[in-house]
Write an enzyme that holds these catalytic residues in place. Structure first.
Site, short mmCIF file in Angstrom:
data_model
loop_
_atom_site.label_atom_id
_atom_site.label_comp_id
_atom_site.label_asym_id
_atom_site.label_seq_id
_atom_site.Cartn_x
_atom_site.Cartn_y
_atom_site.Cartn_z
N LYS A 15 0.83 -1.21 0.00
CA LYS A 15 0.00 0.00 0.00
C LYS A 15 0.87 1.27 0.00
O LYS A 15 0.64 2.18 -0.79
CB LYS A 15 -0.93 0.01 1.23
CG LYS A 15 -1.84 -1.22 1.32
CD LYS A 15 -2.74 -1.17 2.53
CE LYS A 15 -2.03 -1.19 3.87
NZ LYS A 15 -1.27 -2.44 4.17
N ARG A 87 -9.77 -0.27 9.05
CA ARG A 87 -9.30 -1.60 9.41
C ARG A 87 -10.45 -2.53 9.75
O ARG A 87 -10.25 -3.70 10.00
CB ARG A 87 -8.39 -1.54 10.65
CG ARG A 87 -7.05 -0.87 10.42
CD ARG A 87 -6.18 -1.71 9.52
NE ARG A 87 -4.86 -2.01 9.98
CZ ARG A 87 -3.77 -1.25 9.80
NH1 ARG A 87 -3.84 -0.10 9.21
NH2 ARG A 87 -2.58 -1.68 10.19
N ARG A 124 11.53 -5.29 5.18
CA ARG A 124 11.23 -3.88 4.83
C ARG A 124 12.16 -2.94 5.59
O ARG A 124 12.40 -3.09 6.78
CB ARG A 124 9.78 -3.55 5.19
CG ARG A 124 9.50 -2.04 5.16
CD ARG A 124 8.04 -1.69 5.18
NE ARG A 124 7.30 -2.29 6.26
CZ ARG A 124 5.97 -2.35 6.30
NH1 ARG A 124 5.26 -1.85 5.32
NH2 ARG A 124 5.36 -2.92 7.31
N ARG A 159 11.02 -0.88 11.12
CA ARG A 159 9.96 -0.61 12.10
C ARG A 159 10.02 -1.63 13.23
O ARG A 159 10.26 -2.81 13.00
CB ARG A 159 8.59 -0.69 11.40
CG ARG A 159 8.19 0.62 10.77
CD ARG A 159 7.00 0.47 9.87
NE ARG A 159 5.86 -0.22 10.45
CZ ARG A 159 4.70 -0.39 9.84
NH1 ARG A 159 4.53 0.10 8.61
NH2 ARG A 159 3.71 -1.03 10.42
N ARG A 170 -0.35 -9.20 13.34
CA ARG A 170 -1.01 -8.21 12.46
C ARG A 170 -1.74 -8.91 11.32
O ARG A 170 -2.85 -8.52 10.94
CB ARG A 170 0.04 -7.22 11.93
CG ARG A 170 0.53 -6.28 13.05
CD ARG A 170 1.87 -5.65 12.73
NE ARG A 170 1.87 -4.88 11.52
CZ ARG A 170 2.98 -4.59 10.81
NH1 ARG A 170 4.16 -5.03 11.23
NH2 ARG A 170 2.90 -3.89 9.73
P1 ADP Z 1 2.27 -1.88 3.21
O1 ADP Z 1 2.25 -0.36 3.16
O2 ADP Z 1 1.06 -2.49 2.56
O3 ADP Z 1 2.48 -2.43 4.61
P2 ADP Z 1 4.82 -1.59 1.80
O4 ADP Z 1 4.47 -0.75 0.61
O5 ADP Z 1 5.53 -0.90 2.91
O6 ADP Z 1 3.50 -2.38 2.34
O7 ADP Z 1 5.67 -2.85 1.29
C1 ADP Z 1 6.12 -3.85 2.20
C2 ADP Z 1 7.44 -4.44 1.67
O8 ADP Z 1 7.17 -5.14 0.46
C3 ADP Z 1 8.51 -3.39 1.35
O9 ADP Z 1 9.77 -3.92 1.71
C4 ADP Z 1 8.39 -3.20 -0.17
O10 ADP Z 1 9.63 -2.85 -0.77
C5 ADP Z 1 7.93 -4.59 -0.63
N1 ADP Z 1 7.03 -4.53 -1.79
C6 ADP Z 1 6.05 -3.62 -2.03
N2 ADP Z 1 5.42 -3.90 -3.19
C7 ADP Z 1 6.00 -5.02 -3.68
C8 ADP Z 1 5.78 -5.82 -4.85
N3 ADP Z 1 4.82 -5.51 -5.73
N4 ADP Z 1 6.56 -6.93 -5.01
C9 ADP Z 1 7.51 -7.25 -4.11
N5 ADP Z 1 7.78 -6.53 -3.00
C10 ADP Z 1 7.03 -5.43 -2.78
P1 AMP Z 2 0.38 0.24 9.43
O1 AMP Z 2 1.42 1.33 9.26
O2 AMP Z 2 -0.85 0.50 8.61
O3 AMP Z 2 0.97 -1.13 9.21
O4 AMP Z 2 -0.11 0.31 10.93
C1 AMP Z 2 0.80 0.08 12.01
C2 AMP Z 2 0.02 -0.06 13.28
O5 AMP Z 2 -0.67 1.16 13.60
C3 AMP Z 2 -1.07 -1.13 13.29
O6 AMP Z 2 -0.56 -2.44 13.56
C4 AMP Z 2 -2.00 -0.62 14.39
O7 AMP Z 2 -1.46 -0.88 15.67
C5 AMP Z 2 -1.95 0.90 14.18
N1 AMP Z 2 -2.98 1.36 13.22
C6 AMP Z 2 -2.77 1.92 12.00
N2 AMP Z 2 -3.93 2.23 11.41
C7 AMP Z 2 -4.90 1.83 12.26
C8 AMP Z 2 -6.33 1.87 12.22
N3 AMP Z 2 -6.99 2.35 11.15
N4 AMP Z 2 -7.01 1.38 13.27
C9 AMP Z 2 -6.38 0.87 14.35
N5 AMP Z 2 -5.04 0.81 14.46
C10 AMP Z 2 -4.30 1.28 13.43
#
Ligand code: ADP
Ligand code: AMP
Length: 212
Positions: A15, A87, A124, A159, A170
């Site tokens: 995302k 969520r 990541r 993170r 998660r």
């Molecule tokens: P989210 O925001 O959904 O948690 P991220 O965009 O931070 O996910 O991506 C999570 C990890 O996956 C990062 O290390 C990113 O580089 C990798 N990633 C994102 N999109 C792809 C893809 N299409 N194919 C492979 N790896 C990806």
């Molecule tokens: P994310 O960056 O989206 O992976 O979110 C990281 C963490 O933030 C999650 O595991 C939750 O603890 C909290 N969080 C983010 N967005 C929400 C939401 N919409 N509702 C509740 N908790 C959230």
């Protein structure tokens, strides 16, 4: 104005990566996870309240996150990408009733086999200066621990909630909540699905088609 995009997808489904690319198309990116992490970094009262919850991988309470989101976007002026919110169905209903109201919206579900996501997430790394997202296994920076985009040395951070144990929690929560949310948007005919297992550029092409 383009519709507001609501990206629904598991942790690690891409995302944030796609939202960063969509900024070039005139969207503004708002991530509730980023907003909460910034409160923790500031050591604000809210940050202190949510820090333990986030480090365990549990969800912060719905009303707290909704209030934070409302304080950080102005949906009348620009089309937003909502990343990490909603969520659950209650949050989806609040987003509609308290923020988006009658605005045009589209939910995009990043469909992906959850079994590959632990590996994606533990690898990541994010640049603490410009936010660029890397993956040590598949998208490492050209120079060790140096951001390709902004050039900052030593800026790549992991993170705290990106450990195997916390990611598993998660993902478990995601599995329990995703279906009712998809049904919510499906019943409103506002849902499209994208195969998020494809390479970044292919996912982006699919997104571009959806918004055009
Ligand atoms: P989210 O925001 O959904 O948690 P991220 O965009 O931070 O996910 O991506 C999570 C990890 O996956 C990062 O290390 C990113 O580089 C990798 N990633 C994102 N999109 C792809 C893809 N299409 N194919 C492979 N790896 C990806
Ligand atoms: P994310 O960056 O989206 O992976 O979110 C990281 C963490 O933030 C999650 O595991 C939750 O603890 C909290 N969080 C983010 N967005 C929400 C939401 N919409 N509702 C509740 N908790 C959230």
């Amino acid at each position: 104005m383009k519709p507001h995009l609501i990206i629904l997808g598991a942790p690690g489904s891409g995302k944030g990566t796609q939202a960063a690319k969509l900024i070039s198309k005139g969207f503004k990116h708002v991530s509730t996870g980023d907003l909460l992490r910034s409160e923790i970094a500031k050591n604000s009262e809210l940050g202190q309240k949510v820090s333990g919850i986030i480090s365990r991988g549990d969800l912060v309470d719905d009303k707290t996150v909704m209030a934070l989101l409302k304080a950080n976007c102005d949906v009348d002026k620009v089309s937003y990408i909502f990343d990490g919110f909603p969520r659950n169905v209650y949050q989806a209903e609040m987003l509609e009733a308290e923020l988006l109201k009658d605005k045009k919206t589209l939910a995009v579900y990043f469909n992906i086999d959850l079994s590959i996501l632990v590996n994606r997430v533990v690898n990541r790394r994010t640049c603490g200066t410009c936010g660029e997202i890397y993956n040590l296994a598949t998208k490492a920076p050209r120079v060790l621990d140096t951001c390709d985009k902004c050039g900052t040395v030593g800026s790549l951070k992991q993170r705290k909630d990106d450990t195997e144990e916390v990611v598993s929690n998660r993902l478990k929560i995601f599995k329990e909540t995703v279906e009712p949310m998809l049904s919510f948007y499906k019943s409103r005919r506002e849902l499209v699905e994208i195969d998020a297992s494809m390479p970044e550029e292919v996912v982006f092409d699919a997104l571009e088609k959806v918004i055009s």
